[in-house]
Design a protein around this motif. Structure first.
Motif, PDB file in Angstrom:
ATOM      1  N   PHE A 158       0.946  -0.884  -0.150  1.00 14.07           N
ATOM      2  CA  PHE A 158      -0.190   0.187   0.075  1.00 14.07           C
ATOM      3  C   PHE A 158       1.103   1.267  -0.020  1.00 14.07           C
ATOM      4  N   GLY A 159       1.599   0.915   0.327  1.00 13.03           N
ATOM      5  CA  GLY A 159       2.830   2.878  -0.051  1.00 13.03           C
ATOM      6  C   GLY A 159       3.120   3.374   1.254  1.00 13.03           C
ATOM      7  N   LEU A 160       2.782   2.349   2.082  1.00 11.88           N
ATOM      8  CA  LEU A 160       2.716   2.895   3.968  1.00 11.88           C
ATOM      9  C   LEU A 160       3.581   3.030   4.680  1.00 11.88           C
ATOM     10  N   GLU A 240      -2.162  12.834  -1.078  1.00 14.41           N
ATOM     11  CA  GLU A 240      -1.938  12.085   0.429  1.00 14.41           C
ATOM     12  C   GLU A 240      -0.384  12.095   0.321  1.00 14.41           C
ATOM     13  N   TRP A 241       0.283  12.408  -0.093  1.00 11.17           N
ATOM     14  CA  TRP A 241       2.029  12.853  -0.313  1.00 11.17           C
ATOM     15  C   TRP A 241       2.134  13.903   0.547  1.00 11.17           C
ATOM     16  N   LEU A 242       1.314  14.887   0.067  1.00 10.87           N
ATOM     17  CA  LEU A 242       1.421  16.177   1.296  1.00 10.87           C
ATOM     18  C   LEU A 242       0.616  16.630   2.026  1.00 10.87           C
ATOM     19  N   GLN A 243      -0.078  15.750   1.928  1.00 16.40           N
ATOM     20  CA  GLN A 243      -0.403  15.932   3.919  1.00 16.40           C
ATOM     21  C   GLN A 243       0.388  14.627   4.907  1.00 16.40           C
ATOM     22  N   LYS A 244       0.479  13.096   4.125  1.00 19.59           N
ATOM     23  CA  LYS A 244       1.750  12.744   4.548  1.00 19.59           C
ATOM     24  C   LYS A 244       2.951  12.984   5.844  1.00 19.59           C
ATOM     25  N   ARG A 245       3.477  14.003   4.609  1.00 20.32           N
ATOM     26  CA  ARG A 245       4.146  15.597   5.163  1.00 20.32           C
ATOM     27  C   ARG A 245       3.973  15.468   5.423  1.00 20.32           C
ATOM     28  N   LEU A 246       2.704  16.777   6.064  1.00 12.90           N
ATOM     29  CA  LEU A 246       2.213  17.591   7.166  1.00 12.90           C
ATOM     30  C   LEU A 246       2.828  16.838   8.085  1.00 12.90           C
ATOM     31  N   ARG A 247       1.668  15.790   8.227  1.00 13.26           N
ATOM     32  CA  ARG A 247       1.608  14.480   9.726  1.00 13.26           C
ATOM     33  C   ARG A 247       2.296  14.697   9.975  1.00 13.26           C
ATOM     34  N   ALA A 248       3.364  14.340   9.631  1.00 13.56           N
ATOM     35  CA  ALA A 248       4.373  13.498  10.343  1.00 13.56           C
ATOM     36  C   ALA A 248       5.641  14.668  10.946  1.00 13.56           C
ATOM     37  N   ILE A 249       5.434  15.730  10.486  1.00 21.31           N
ATOM     38  CA  ILE A 249       5.518  17.254  11.568  1.00 21.31           C
ATOM     39  C   ILE A 249       4.977  17.466  12.885  1.00 21.31           C
ATOM     40  N   ASP A 250       3.291  16.699  13.089  1.00 21.54           N
ATOM     41  CA  ASP A 250       2.328  17.329  13.609  1.00 21.54           C
ATOM     42  C   ASP A 250       1.927  18.648  12.870  1.00 21.54           C
ATOM     43  N   LEU A 251       1.623  18.513  11.740  1.00 17.34           N
ATOM     44  CA  LEU A 251       0.930  19.627  11.339  1.00 17.34           C
ATOM     45  C   LEU A 251      -0.247  18.825  10.464  1.00 17.34           C
ATOM     46  N   SER A 252      -1.811  19.591  11.160  1.00 18.09           N
ATOM     47  CA  SER A 252      -3.058  19.178  10.255  1.00 18.09           C
ATOM     48  C   SER A 252      -3.133  20.239   9.027  1.00 18.09           C
TER      49      SER A 252
END
Length: 805
Positions: A158-160, A240-252
């Motif tokens: 799933f590329g997760l 999804e890739w952009l949301q993943k980047r932001l969530r990784a550094i605790d941004l919604s």
């Protein structure tokens, strides 16, 4: 500051592990306080693999269940009972193996166990997408189209894959490292790999149909201001890739436009702001200050009265944003937005810091502007954002880049003396190595002689302004651990001075307290104003506020030691450490009629059992006298003498407690903390608390040893039984006794207390012992009886006592 390792590796290639990179960064001054694992889905699909259904038959004892065998790549097919209607032989499926944990969408996690279902063994679970938390469908199991071998982790399919995230304690002087590219620059110097900026060569202007003019009236506050317009875009969710980047550094994630500005900020360290271009009245932006008291409604819906020193981003009719700090509500991007103007600027750190402090606003943008950004990154970041907008939201660049930059910010020139560098470092470093380090950090060597290097330091190195700063840069990359110890160590010597009295006393008392099982803690004197709000507005008004706080949770100086101690208790209790004795010597602060007061307090906390369970005795809960005995012994060691005891008022954070008074001044208070206060701090245990007025005690009393000759004459003990009103305390009795007989009476002790049906209701009986001693002669019965009669008379007179014969 949070830095994604996957994101970092897009800017600099490294084969090192996250732990190895973390150690390198810490050694270079970017302290990695923790390394977290970030999973796109909870649990990271650990223990969940791809499998193939080999056989599928109806369950012999259940019509709606199927009995399958599944190859999960371990060499032995697993028997799995499946309730999905669409399961069939030959399918490629997702299998949760035994002992794996599932985190279903909208449900509670559960562990897969080997079990029997209607009499048949089941060794796992064939999963639907909602059961592994990657979707919401529960129509049936997932059937995959893949050539990946059985046993392949589902996260790979799933590329997760998980990411490692560095938590870096960024010091104020390292503004240059407040981004992924900034960290990559340091890593470049540490590993010799090259940090690369994102490619912006594809940026081009499509049309000039929607140009916005820019006028900068205050160039001191805004030395550089740039922007570009993009039209025909569509606001929506980010990929999804952009949301993943932001969530990784605790941004919604918010929407694709706002997410892109946040992404570029954390990638390059350059804050951006997107305005709805159709809401820029007059097609013009003016950067200026406004009259004191002007009003702007910001993105959080709050109407803010502006200061005359606030730098504002305005259109032809009024303010749109507080420059470098916060956007305005009316000009922000919404779902209806189709055209935007992207702002990229360099603002003066002094101006932004002053505005942030005045309004109590702390944002990711102001955090960086206050410390200093890179004026040379303004256009690169603008082009990067424009290309991302076109890639993700569509549209076309509809104006030339506007770049108002009247006076270029130049590099700083610094002379570096080689010999002095060796002296400061304490070790000879080859000149070529020094030049290599400086070049890798972006510092250019413009001239070289036998003794000196002339350096050109770029403006992103805001903390490098003098020779000593350059030496520090060299040393942190060269490595503090690489500085060798000389065989013949030498140092200057300072004669030892006598320890100051206050420190000596403090050490003695702290040693006594810790010897009695207390653990010393040191907590932050900056705390959260919300802790004091339940006590009322007057309590909050008396707090000393921090003007330039970096966190809403750390905005005032503590007025009481109670809450910082409760924070420590909460953390320990949550980790099953429930029998605690803590002590702290710290400062408290208070504002009284505009004046600020600072004082030191000695605080003690007791929770749980006072004694541990053993074969000799059961455990015993901490009680008031366990704490009181420690406090009284401390006061005794300080020779505080006798003191009055008073009940505490309710507003002292204690449900019940007492105050020790000396000459009208409170020297200590102790008791049980109010349960409501403890619940507010999420501490469920009963907390005994004491607080000593340390400054006053050190000033008034001394802990010098007092030696005297052993008495030559015997002491005498006499006992009395007094029936008193229930509200009369032992301390009242003791005080009257000591005032009545100052010469002979050595001590008063209570050895029994009775309250029951054998005495009048509302009364209690004290059994007291009195120790008498005359240091000059042997006491006679006449003197003893006379003394005891006077004591009994005073008890009857002042307390209404009944003397039981």
């Amino acid at each position: 500051m949070l830095i994604s390792f996957d994101w970092l590796k897009q800017l600099i290639h490294t084969d090192k592990t996250a732990e190895e990179v973390g150690a390198l960064l810490t050694g270079a001054g970017l302290e990695v306080e923790a390394i977290h694992t970030f999973d796109q889905v909870q649990g990271g699909l650990e223990g969940i693999v791809l499998g193939e259904v080999l056989t599928c038959e109806r369950h012999p004892d259940a019509d709606k269940l199927s009995l399958t065998t599944v190859d999960i790549g371990n060499g032995t097919p697993s028997q799995i009972v499946c309730g999905a209607p669409n399961v069939a032989a030959g399918q490629r499926v997702v299998v949760a193996t035994v002992n794996s944990t599932l985190y279903p969408t909208g449900g509670e996690p559960f562990k897969i166990k080997k079990s029997k279902i209607r009499g048949q063994v089941s060794e796992g679970m064939i999963c639907a997408e909602d059961e592994i938390g990657i979707g919401t469908s529960h129509a049936g199991i997932m059937v995959l189209d893949t050539d990946l071998p059985n046993g392949t982790p589902a996260a790979e399919f799933f590329g997760l894959g998980s990411d490692k995230v560095f938590e870096i304690g960024l010091t104020p002087n390292r503004a240059d490292a407040a981004s992924h590219y900034g960290v990559a620059r340091d890593l470049q110097a540490l590993t010799d790999a090259a940090a690369t900026l994102p490619n912006v060569d594809d940026f081009k202007v499509d049309t000039t149909s929607k140009s916005i003019t820019v006028e900068v009236e205050n160039t001191e506050a805004c030395p550089r201001y740039a922007g570009v317009t993009i039209t025909g875009l569509k606001v929506g969710p980010s990929p999804e890739w952009l949301q993943k980047r932001l969530r990784a550094i605790d941004l919604s994630p918010i929407n694709n436009i706002v997410d892109i500005t946040n992404y570029v900020l954390h990638e390059l360290g350059q804050p951006l702001h997107a305005f709805d271009a159709d809401k820029i009245r007059g097609g013009k932006i003016i950067v200026k200050t406004l009259p004191e008291g002007s009003v702007l409604k910001t993105l959080d819906g709050v109407e803010r009265k502006l200061k005359a020193t606030d730098l504002m981003i305005c259109d032809a009719e009024g303010p749109m944003a507080i420059g470098g700090v916060f956007g305005g509500e009316d000009s922000g991007v919404s779902e209806e937005t189709t055209s935007i103007f992207i702002e990229s600027a360099y603002f003066s750190p002094d101006w932004i810091r002053r505005t942030g402090m005045a309004h109590g606003l702390k944002t990711d943008a102001s955090f960086r502007f206050e410390r200093g950004t890179d004026p040379n990154m303004v256009i690169t970041a603008l082009k990067r954002a424009a290309l991302l907008v076109q890639e993700i939201a569509g549209g076309e660049v509809s104006s030339e880049i506007v770049d108002v930059y009247p006076t270029q910010i130049k590099n700083t020139e610094i002379e570096l003396n080689i010999e002095r560098t060796h002296t400061l470092i304490g070790q000879h470093i080859d000149v070529e190595r020094i030049k290599s380090i400086l070049t890798s950090l972006g510092i250019e060597v413009t001239k070289e002689t036998e003794t000196d290097l002339t350096l050109s330091v770029p403006p992103f190195k805001v903390d490098v302004t003098r020779e000593a700063d350059v030496v520090e840069e060299i040393l942190r990359i060269y490595g503090f651990n690489n500085i060798e110890m000389d065989e013949n160590l030498a140092t200057t010597f300072l004669a030892k001075f006598a320890t100051p009295y206050a420190e000596d006393v403090t050490d003695t008392i702290m040693n006594y307290i810790t010897a009695n099982g207390f653990n010393e803690i040191i907590t932050n004197s900056i705390t959260n104003s919300n802790y004091y709000k339940p006590a009322g507005e007057a309590e909050v008004e008396s707090l000393v506020k921090v003007l330039n706080y970096n966190s809403e949770d750390l905005d005032v100086l503590r007025k009481s030691m109670v809450f910082s101690g409760l924070e420590v208790l909460r953390r320990n209790i949550n980790r099953r450490q429930r029998d605690l004795k803590l002590v702290e010597l710290g400062k408290v602060y208070e504002q009284i009629d505009g004046d600020y007061k600072e004082s030191r307090k000695l605080a003690l906390y007791m929770v749980g059992n006072a004694t541990a369970e053993s074969w000799k005795q059961p455990s015993m809960k901490t009680a008031f006298h366990d704490l009181a005995s420690v406090v009284q012994n401390v006061l005794h060691k300080l020779n505080a003498g006798e003191f009055e005891v008073q009940n505490l008022e309710q507003n002292s954070y204690m449900r019940q407690g007492i105050s020790y008074q000396k000459n009208g001044t409170e020297i200590a208070r102790l008791g049980l903390l109010d349960a409501a206060v403890c619940r507010f701090m999420e501490v469920k245990e009963q907390v005994w608390y004491a607080e000593l007025n340390w400054d006053y005690l050190l000033k008034k009393y001394k802990n010098k040893l007092v030696a005297e000759e052993l008495p030559k004459f015997p002491e005498v003990r006499r006992d009395l039984s007094l029936v008193l009103d229930r509200n009369v305390t032992f301390d009242q009795v003791k005080l009257i006794a000591l005032r009545t007989e100052r010469k002979l009476l050595q001590s008063v002790n209570v050895f029994d207390v009775y309250e029951g049906d054998k005495i009048e209701a509302g009364k209690k009986a004290y059994a007291l012992s009195f120790t008498l001693l005359d240091k000059q002669q042997t006491l006679t019965d006449k003197v003893i009886d006379s003394t005891m009669n006077r004591l009994m008379q005073q008890f009857e007179k002042q307390l209404g006592a009944f003397i039981r014969k």
